[in-house]
Write a protein that holds these residues in place. Sequence first.
Motif, mmCIF file in Angstrom:
data_model
loop_
_atom_site.group_PDB
_atom_site.id
_atom_site.type_symbol
_atom_site.label_atom_id
_atom_site.label_comp_id
_atom_site.label_asym_id
_atom_site.label_seq_id
_atom_site.Cartn_x
_atom_site.Cartn_y
_atom_site.Cartn_z
ATOM 1 N N ALA A 299 1.476 5.019 -8.364
ATOM 2 C CA ALA A 299 0.390 4.704 -9.307
ATOM 3 C C ALA A 299 -0.745 4.019 -8.561
ATOM 4 O O ALA A 299 -0.529 3.050 -7.834
ATOM 5 N N GLY A 300 -1.949 4.519 -8.748
ATOM 6 C CA GLY A 300 -3.111 3.979 -8.058
ATOM 7 C C GLY A 300 -3.402 4.696 -6.755
ATOM 8 O O GLY A 300 -4.454 4.480 -6.153
ATOM 9 N N LEU B 92 6.326 4.617 -10.472
ATOM 10 C CA LEU B 92 5.192 3.701 -10.353
ATOM 11 C C LEU B 92 4.794 3.445 -8.911
ATOM 12 O O LEU B 92 3.710 2.914 -8.666
ATOM 13 N N ALA C 21 7.714 -1.457 -7.358
ATOM 14 C CA ALA C 21 6.274 -1.255 -7.450
ATOM 15 C C ALA C 21 5.693 -1.969 -8.662
ATOM 16 O O ALA C 21 4.583 -2.492 -8.620
ATOM 17 N N ALA C 22 6.421 -1.980 -9.740
ATOM 18 C CA ALA C 22 5.932 -2.630 -10.959
ATOM 19 C C ALA C 22 5.727 -4.128 -10.753
ATOM 20 O O ALA C 22 4.889 -4.751 -11.409
ATOM 21 N N ASP C 23 6.484 -4.705 -9.835
ATOM 22 C CA ASP C 23 6.343 -6.138 -9.554
ATOM 23 C C ASP C 23 5.142 -6.434 -8.666
ATOM 24 O O ASP C 23 4.784 -7.592 -8.474
ATOM 25 N N GLY C 24 4.549 -5.388 -8.113
ATOM 26 C CA GLY C 24 3.393 -5.568 -7.244
ATOM 27 C C GLY C 24 3.769 -5.399 -5.784
ATOM 28 O O GLY C 24 4.747 -5.984 -5.332
ATOM 29 N N PHE C 25 3.007 -4.608 -5.066
ATOM 30 C CA PHE C 25 3.275 -4.395 -3.645
ATOM 31 C C PHE C 25 1.971 -4.047 -2.947
ATOM 32 O O PHE C 25 0.957 -3.745 -3.581
ATOM 33 N N GLN C 26 2.014 -4.101 -1.622
ATOM 34 C CA GLN C 26 0.840 -3.763 -0.802
ATOM 35 C C GLN C 26 1.017 -2.347 -0.274
ATOM 36 O O GLN C 26 2.037 -2.062 0.361
ATOM 37 N N PRO C 27 0.078 -1.458 -0.509
ATOM 38 C CA PRO C 27 0.260 -0.071 -0.082
ATOM 39 C C PRO C 27 0.315 0.049 1.435
ATOM 40 O O PRO C 27 -0.370 -0.682 2.157
ATOM 41 N N ARG D 124 -0.936 -1.054 8.333
ATOM 42 C CA ARG D 124 -0.610 -2.087 7.351
ATOM 43 C C ARG D 124 0.630 -1.597 6.618
ATOM 44 O O ARG D 124 0.558 -0.750 5.743
ATOM 45 N N THR E 154 -2.352 7.462 -12.105
ATOM 46 C CA THR E 154 -2.149 6.140 -12.708
ATOM 47 C C THR E 154 -1.104 6.247 -13.808
ATOM 48 O O THR E 154 -0.882 7.329 -14.359
ATOM 49 N N GLY E 155 -0.472 5.119 -14.102
ATOM 50 C CA GLY E 155 0.490 5.059 -15.204
ATOM 51 C C GLY E 155 1.642 6.032 -15.062
ATOM 52 O O GLY E 155 2.152 6.536 -16.064
#
Lengths: 214, 346
Positions: free
Chosen positions: B137-138, B134, B280-286, B219, B128-129
């Motif tokens: 991250a997760g 990024l 990635a920082a803007d949000g994405f689907q893994p 996916r 994370t972080g």
Amino acid sequence: MPVLNSAAARLGQALRETQDVLQRDNLEATASIVNSIGGVNGDVPSEMALSDVDEIVSVLQQNDGEYIMVKIPGEDKIATSPVGDAYGCMCTARMIPVLNAIDEFTRKQFYPNVNVTLASEWGAVNNVRFFISSQGSVSPNASLLGNDVANCFVTAKEGYKVVWQAGGKARFIYLPPGYNNDPVMLRHTAGCSFYQGQAITNDLWVQNLRSTGI
Amino acid sequence: MTFQARYSGSFTSDDPAARHDVELPQGQPDRFVVRNRTAWGDDAAETSVQAEWLRGMAFDSFQSYDQAVTSGALSTEAGTTNGFRFIDEMNPPQFAALATTAISAAEPAVATMADTGSIAVGDIVRITGSTGMLQIAGYDFQVDGVSANTNITLQLDAQNFAAAATAGNVRLIIPNRMYPRYRYIVPLEDAAGITQEAQAVVTFSVDHDFSVGEKVSFRVDDEFGMSEINNMVGTVLSIGNMAEGAVYTAVAAGEAANAIRVDIDTSAFTAFAFPTSANAADGFQPAMVVPAGAGPQNGANPPLVPTSAAFDNRSRYLMRIGTSVITSAGATYDWWAEYSNQHEAE
């Protein structure tokens, strides 16, 4: 035998919670992940927003997922709002603040008719109705910033099922004193058992809409 | 006092000595004892020739006997790290985050850590972080190498990432073992993550438990390039490992595997590639693979549906024995777990 009845009630609750936990963990292990990105908390996933809910509905509709619940038409009751055909979303009770903050979220008490709802239902927005549980799925420290992530399982009709085995229905088992190495017959025990299997009937009809902010 | 239950067993320690997990048939014991049968009484100096954990003691702690050279005299010791830890995989413990000061954009990716805690080869860690990187991250990664209190090696080929991570957190996790389980797609051993060939090979950040004949669904969002494969269902033709140079080798069922080969022709698909850190920082689907059923098996005659892909709860009760207890390599250790009828802590 009030003590035994009380024990049966507690075991019954434990049994049902165990069933829910098994299904919950099965969904967490197999459902497709969709991160909420419509929120503003700077994390990935963000807190769930209206756009994320609509995105999930769009995904399920494109996958030909049928709605589980039929609409609740409007009635002539002040402050109530009709509820559309809906998919079901199962999430942790920690999502309550996030749900309440979603634009246009309708709390259950503002449904035109609450007689057709379950006690665990919290509310609805657009075409998703939300059900909460203290046993809801949470992935600890799983976000980009290391925050806890709520796994909110949005499912269409027949997206998953539970398989019961013949002869494996839930049983309450009581053993009187004298069993289990009890020579002076002081102790009795009570327990429950059941057989249960989980199955995903269509992986396209079960989505894990993840959210932070919990 | 009679015991409700008492279980016992033995094992041979690894060479070099490493921690060992003992699977228990029921929950947390009241007393767990380990004895080094090989070293007991051999007149050589031995630390922790016998060690135990009692209900009420902190996890990772232990109480042990050390054996003196020649005389064999025993002395007592107590410790607080790398001792015994009970693990219920349905309700696993949570571990503290450990800082990393860098994750290299290399093959394999290496996370620099001044404190690696109890992380061992084969463990799963969550990143994370990861500032500057990024896009991971997760994500969960399997640990392929550990240099204690220096670095850990992740199951990730980050050589094509634009930059290294300059900070982040690494947290040991124990996922539940509901089978089968989704897996994140990552580049590995010079392979892109999903190869472009007639029967694509897919590599994962954690070894998988898919089986031959199982159906899997993909996916893959636009951010990862190969969106043509999104929602496609393929059959697992083989399980195997990707090695350096993008060399895939199939393995037998039950062996560790970080890759699968599926019956999907990706030759003409867009190349698979991780998004940038900024995206990635803007949000994405893994990008991931999810289990999607079990049959019928292609080409089977008579037709069959492999039952090996059926859902199963494979979670276990484990007693993890750390390296403060297992101090001898290649030694025989005996263990026993005791469960009391009644335990009173006054």
